[in-house]
Scaffold this active site. Structure first.
Site, short mmCIF file in Angstrom:
data_model
loop_
_atom_site.label_atom_id
_atom_site.label_comp_id
_atom_site.label_asym_id
_atom_site.label_seq_id
_atom_site.Cartn_x
_atom_site.Cartn_y
_atom_site.Cartn_z
N GLU B 54 0.88 -1.17 0.00
CA GLU B 54 0.00 0.00 0.00
C GLU B 54 0.91 1.21 0.00
OE1 GLU B 54 -2.68 0.21 3.36
OE2 GLU B 54 -3.07 2.32 2.99
N ASP B 65 -4.73 10.35 9.19
CA ASP B 65 -3.43 9.84 9.63
C ASP B 65 -2.98 10.42 10.95
OD1 ASP B 65 -2.61 7.97 7.63
OD2 ASP B 65 -2.59 9.65 6.23
#
EC number: 4.2.1.20
Lengths: 410, 266
Positions: B54, B65
């Site tokens: 990924e 994030d």
């Protein structure tokens, strides 16, 4: 007949929608449902109206400024005094509405982003009023620049978290507020401060602020017996602007101009006003509105009807979001008074449907107004000269025809 | 799931399931700490037992994030990374490994680049698809069409807060796998993977998911083992980013190999 005023989202032309993590969708659905119910609930509306009357201090007055108008060339200029609201800005209109909704939803904690601090102060105030916990995210750069507002929020019992990531300004504060919300959505309501972000925020924020224009429209009618030729507003994120513009959207004779400080644009934004019969939500693909830019370099100016546009030089608005993908941030300026674009033409020579304010384009390029200006202004055109620019230009700055200049405090 | 037979990612996950376990999916941002090292790091994951790569596209507003990945992607941007550099990087990794590559990206860079152009360029470079953390299926018509034309996977997220109807929608819109968000939160190592993950995978099974891969908070081989007991894949991000940042490629290789051991049937 559908008019622009009736547009309820989630799309406004090509803008709108929801570009947020899946984790937030359930909360947004819940908020949307609660808001739609509240919007037609007489009890909710009465409660908000009572708060505005006894707490905000509404209606805010209008003030005509003849000496300033004379100085600016002679148009009748009237200010709508949102600066006289409790907490010192228009922000309280939206914050009280959202705080009431949050309480209805059983949330016990309010979070907010703030640039200069006006929205943070308003949210901290509402949280104090309703006995809720409050956390305000503020870019580290902004906390240093606006220490007084930080102190005020803390005095009101809010926790102010300086955000040290990214450019350490408003957009990073929004990012951190979203991260908080993703993790705390069960107990927390995110009081978004401007007409941006995922649906239903733009609709809701517009609705909570439209009282500005509704009052102003009637107040000007009472004072002058006619609608203003021009309504102008400063634009950070756009809540102040849509607040005053909304009531005039269906008045074809009224020209609407938005001014954004710190412009770096090479071209003005000219947003057509859809014809009243046009469907508010088009079939075009929507664009991200969640603190993101639609274009790599957002245009940040309004258009002069005569094709000449005065653009402030390339400086950033303190706390204003950067465009996505940019990796350098212009250093903030503390320039005090600046002349911002002159834009008014005689109504008689204008084509009412052809020039519009940057709204709703703003919702895609900026997140929240960092430096909210206290007032919007309404002009009665009729002047023949402009205020000479502070430097360099003299004779050449005097243009034929009518114009309405306006100073902005940056 | 729509015709997953052409999905390289789906095939890779199925192969691991057939072997009695599940896939280990490894995240690293492209461009961190440098473009070349990020390419070498991705290949390092692939050669140390990671089944699907990924690749994160650095972006200025990564709202899903946590601090580790924020710091890494911010550094990549500060070093001058640009979206167009993604495609040659993917091409370079593909030339060195057969492990499929999905790109994890927020929607704005794709929208700016042009969805179809992005899909075509990624496909031409040998990429397998996209994970789009802030693009929900409701808003994804343009992307789904573009991905279909380019024969790319499209991975949407499922969250503990998602309604059953939304889970069904995520399953129907996804190809490759469904990114199963383990907890209400953002990326970053956690000592315990939330029990909500097992519940969510079970709910996804009820609406017919083919591959449910769990991400957020997985940072040890033991956690990988626990997750693969009920899920089809375990996604590791921050732990790899930290390993690369602190110990370089050698340390990354050791950590990857350890994580991969969590998927080996003993």
């Amino acid at each position: 007949m559908t008019t622009l005023r009736d547009a309820v989202g989630p799309y406004f032309g090509e803008f709108g929608g929801r570009f947020v993590p899946e984790s937030l969708v359930a909360a947004l659905d819940e908020l949307d449902e609660a808001y739609r119910a509240a919007a037609v609930d007489p009890e909710f509306q009465a409660e908000l109206a009572a708060l505005h009357k006894t707490y905000t201090g509404r209606p805010s007055i209008i003030t005509e400024v003849p000496r300033f108008a004379e100085h600016a060339g002679g148009a009748r200029i009237i200010l709508k005094r949102e600066d006289l609201n409790h907490t010192g800005s228009h922000k309280i209109n939206n914050v009280l509405g959202q705080a009431l909704l949050a309480r209805k939803l059983g949330k016990t904690r309010l979070i907010a982003e703030t640039g200069a601090g006006q929205h943070g102060v308003a949210t901290a105030t509402a949280a104090a009023l309703f006995g809720m916990e409050c956390v305000v995210y503020m870019g580290e750069v902004d906390t240093e620049r606006q220490a007084l507002n930080v102190a005020r929020m803390r005095l009101l019992g809010a926790e102010v978290i300086p955000v040290a990531t990214g450019s350490r300004t408003l957009k990073d504060a929004i990012n951190d507020a979203l991260r908080d919300w993703v993790s705390s959505v069960e107990t927390t309501h995110y009081v978004l401060g401007t007409v941006a972000g995922p649906h239903p925020f733009p609709t809701m924020v517009r609705d909570f602020h439209k009282i500005i224009g509704e009052e102003a429209r009637q107040q000007v009618l009472d004072l002058t017996g006619a609608l203003p030729d021009i309504v102008t507003a400063c634009i950070g994120g756009g809540s102040n602007a849509i607040g005053i513009f909304d009531a005039f959207l269906d008045d074809a004779s009224v020209e609407l101009y938005g001014f954004e400080a710190g412009a770096m644009a090479s071209s003005p934004v000219d947003t057509p006003r859809p014809s009243p019969s046009a469907a508010p939500a088009s079939c075009r693909a929507p664009s991200p509105t969640s603190c993101k830019t639609k274009t790599a370099r957002p245009s940040r100016a309004t258009r002069s009807p005569r094709g000449s546009t005065i653009l402030p030089s390339g400086r950033s608005t303190p706390g204003s979001p950067r465009s996505a993908g940019s990796t350098t941030s212009p250093s903030p300026t503390k320039t005090p008074w600046r002349r911002s674009g002159c834009s008014a033409a005689r109504r008689a020579s204008s084509r009412p449907s052809s020039r519009r304010t940057p709204w709703p384009a703003r919702s895609a390029s900026a997140a929240t107004g960092a430096q909210e200006r206290p007032s919007s202004s309404l002009c009665r055109a009729g002047a023949t000269k402009t205020w000479p620019a502070p430097a360099a230009t003299s004779e050449s700055s005097t243009r034929r025809g009518s114009s309405c200049d306006r100073l902005q405090y940056q | 799931m729509i015709d997953s037979s052409t999905s390289k990612v789906s095939r890779a996950i199925t192969a691991r399931k057939d072997a009695g376990s599940g896939a280990v999916i490894g995240y690293l941002p492209v461009g961190f700490p440098t473009l070349q090292t990020s390419i070498d790091a991705a290949v390092t994951l692939a050669t140390n037992g990671i089944d699907v790569l990924e690749l994160g596209l650095p972006y200025s507003d990564p709202v899903m994030d946590g601090p580790v990945i924020q710091a890494a992607t911010q550094r990549a941007l500060a070093e001058g990374f640009r979206v167009r550099e993604l495609f040659p990087a993917v091409r370079e990794i593909v030339s060195q490994t057969d492990v499929p590559i999905v790109v994890m990206t927020y929607w704005n860079p794709v929208s700016q680049y042009g969805a179809q152009r992005f899909a075509d360029d990624l496909s031409a470079a040998g990429g397998a698809g996209l994970i789009t953390p802030d693009l929900i299926p409701d808003e994804a018509a343009e992307w789904i069409a573009a991905a279909d034309r380019a024969d790319l996977d499209r991975v949407f997220l499922a969250a503990p807060s998602s309604s059953d109807a939304r889970l069904r929608q995520a399953v129907e819109a996804s190809r490759g796998f469904v990114y199963t968000v383990s907890t209400m939160g953002i990326t970053g190592a956690r000592s315990d993977v939330d029990a909500a993950a097992a519940t969510l995978v079970a709910r996804l099974r009820e609406v017919g998911v083919e591959n449910a891969c769990v991400g957020l908070g997985i940072s040890t081989a033991q956690q990988v083992r626990e997750v693969l007991a009920y899920a089809d894949g375990a996604i590791i991000g921050s732990a790899f980013v930290r390993a690369l940042a602190e110990g370089g490629l050698e340390h990354l290789a050791a950590v990857a190999s350890d994580m991969a051991s969590g998927s080996r049937v003993s």
